[in-house]
Design an enzyme around this catalytic site. Structure first.
Site, PDB file in Angstrom:
ATOM      1  N   LYS A  23      -0.368  37.669  54.485  1.00 45.35           N
ATOM      2  CA  LYS A  23       0.538  37.845  53.354  1.00 45.35           C
ATOM      3  C   LYS A  23       0.540  36.616  52.445  1.00 45.35           C
ATOM      4  O   LYS A  23       0.608  36.738  51.209  1.00 45.35           O
ATOM      5  CB  LYS A  23       1.953  38.120  53.857  1.00 45.35           C
ATOM      6  CG  LYS A  23       2.989  38.317  52.740  1.00 45.35           C
ATOM      7  CD  LYS A  23       2.632  39.468  51.804  1.00 45.35           C
ATOM      8  CE  LYS A  23       3.592  39.590  50.625  1.00 45.35           C
ATOM      9  NZ  LYS A  23       4.916  40.110  51.004  1.00 45.35           N
ATOM     10  N   SER A  49       8.312  38.322  54.367  1.00 52.27           N
ATOM     11  CA  SER A  49       7.321  37.284  54.077  1.00 52.27           C
ATOM     12  C   SER A  49       7.882  35.961  54.588  1.00 52.27           C
ATOM     13  O   SER A  49       8.823  35.418  54.013  1.00 52.27           O
ATOM     14  CB  SER A  49       7.058  37.200  52.578  1.00 52.27           C
ATOM     15  OG  SER A  49       6.506  38.400  52.095  1.00 52.27           O
ATOM     16  N   LYS A  73       8.868  31.021  46.560  1.00 49.76           N
ATOM     17  CA  LYS A  73       9.065  30.788  48.001  1.00 49.76           C
ATOM     18  C   LYS A  73       7.765  30.997  48.755  1.00 49.76           C
ATOM     19  O   LYS A  73       7.380  30.195  49.618  1.00 49.76           O
ATOM     20  CB  LYS A  73      10.164  31.722  48.514  1.00 49.76           C
ATOM     21  CG  LYS A  73      10.494  31.592  49.998  1.00 49.76           C
ATOM     22  CD  LYS A  73       9.841  32.688  50.841  1.00 49.76           C
ATOM     23  CE  LYS A  73      10.372  34.071  50.490  1.00 49.76           C
ATOM     24  NZ  LYS A  73       9.792  35.111  51.383  1.00 49.76           N
TER      25      LYS A  73
END
Length: 301
Positions: A174, A100, A242
Site C-alpha cells: 500500500k 493504511s 500521512k
C-alpha cells in the site's frame, strides 16, 4: 471458516469503511459496526446493520473483524490496548486490518493476533470511495496464504485480492501504491496548471489526452476533479501526506532516498499546512496555484 462466516464486525465506518460494511451486508453477511464517532455508524442502521457500543463489544462474537481506522496509532490503541479488540475476539476468528498503516505496525498487530490464536491479514486497499461503493477495490493482502484464501468469500464482496507475502507485506504494498498515486496526482496537477497558464482550456487538454500514454485512472478521475473544481474528499489530503510520510520513513530506515516521493510529500504537507487537509488529494492543484499566484498567464503563441 471464513467462507461460511456470517458475522462480520467492521471497525471504522468513514469514507471507506461505511460503503464496505454496506456491501458486506448486501451480500448476506450479518454485519455489526463500531465507529469512534457514533453518528457515522448510526447512519448505517437503516440498512439492517447493527451498531455496537464499543470496539470490544463488536469484536466479541464476530467470525471476521475488519479494521478500517485512520492511522497506525489509532489501530494500535483500538486493537491492542488492554480490553481492546484482539483480547475480545474469540479463538480462530480472523482479524483483517485494511487501514493504511506502517509496516512495523502491521507486523506488530499480526504477532499479537497470532499469539492470541487468531488468523491475521493486513489487507489495505486502493480504489477510493468509488471502489468501496462499487466493490472494485484492489486488495493487497499480507499474512499466511491459507488465512487470506479462507477470506476469499469476504474479499470478493469488496474487490480483487492478491496475496503479496507475509504479515506486513500488504502494508508495504500500500505504501508503494500511495507513492504512485500521490506522484501521479501531482504530475496531473502540474500538467493542467501548465495548460491553464499557457492559455489552453484544461478540460479540453484533459479530453485530448484520454487514451494516450498519459491516460490512467488517476488522470481520468482526479483530472476531472481538477477541471471541475470538485474537491469533496474521497481521499483526504491529510491522509495522503500521512501515507507518503510513512513510506518515506520506511524507505529511509532501509537506507533509500526517494527524491520524487520527498518532493510530493513536501507539496502535500504544504497543502495541509495551508488549511486544505480535509479536501480531496486532487486539491493539490490548489497548492500549485498558490505557489504560482504571482505568475501571469500567457496565451499560446
Amino acid at each position: 471458516m471464513a467462507e461460511a462466516a456470517k458475522r462480520i464486525a467492521v471497525i471504522g465506518t468513514g469514507i471507506m469503511g461505511g460503503p464496505m460494511a454496506l456491501r458486506l451486508a448486501d451480500a448476506g453477511f450479518q454485519v455489526t459496526v463500531w465507529n469512534r464517532t457514533r453518528d457515522k455508524a448510526d447512519a448505517l442502521s437503516s440498512r439492517g446493520i447493527g451498531i455496537a457500543g464499543s470496539a470490544a463489544e463488536v469484536a466479541a462474537d464476530a467470525d471476521v473483524v475488519i479494521c478500517m481506522l485512520s492511522s497506525g496509532p489509532v489501530c494500535e490503541e483500538v486493537l491492542l490496548e488492554s480490553g481492546g479488540v484482539v483480547a475480545a475476539m474469540k479463538p480462530a476468528a480472523a482479524l483483517v486490518v485494511m487501514s493504511s498503516i506502517p509496516v512495523e505496525t502491521a507486523v506488530l498487530i499480526g504477532e499479537r493476533a497470532v499469539a492470541c490464536g487468531l488468523a491475521y491479514s493486513d489487507a489495505p486497499v486502493s480504489g477510493g470511495e468509488k471502489g468501496a461503493q462499487e466493490g472494485t477495490l484492489a486488495i493487497m493482502a499480507g499474512g499466511a496464504e491459507a488465512d487470506v484464501t479462507a477470506l476469499s468469500g469476504v474479499f470478493s464482496c469488496l474487490g480483487r485480492v492478491t496475496h503479496v507475502g507475509p504479515a506486513g507485506s500488504g502494508a508495504l504494498t500500500k505504501l508503494a501504491n500511495q507513492l504512485i498515486v500521490a506522484s501521479t496526482i501531482c504530475a496531473v496537477a502540474e500538467a493542467l496548471t501548465l495548460a491553464e497558464r499557457g492559455g489552453a482550456d484544461p478540460a479540453r487538454v484533459r479530453e485530448a489526452l484520454l487514451g494516450g500514454f498519459a491516460d490512467s485512472t488517476v488522470f481520468r478521475q482526479h483530472g476531472l476533479r481538477m477541471v471541475t473544481g470538485d474537491f469533496r474528499p474521497g481521499g483526504p489530503a491529510k491522509y495522503q501526506v500521512k501515507d507518503t510520510s510513512t513510506a518515506l520513513a520506511f524507505a529511509h530506515s532501509r537506507g533509500l532516498r526517494l527524491p520524487v516521493g520527498e518532493e510530493v510529500d513536501r507539496l502535500y504537507q504544504a497543502m495541509v499546512d495551508n488549511g486544505d487537509g480535509d479536501l480531496d488529494h486532487s486539491g493539490i492543484i490548489l497548492e500549485l496555484r498558490r505557489m504560482n499566484e504571482t505568475a501571469k498567464p500567457t496565451a499560446c503563441a
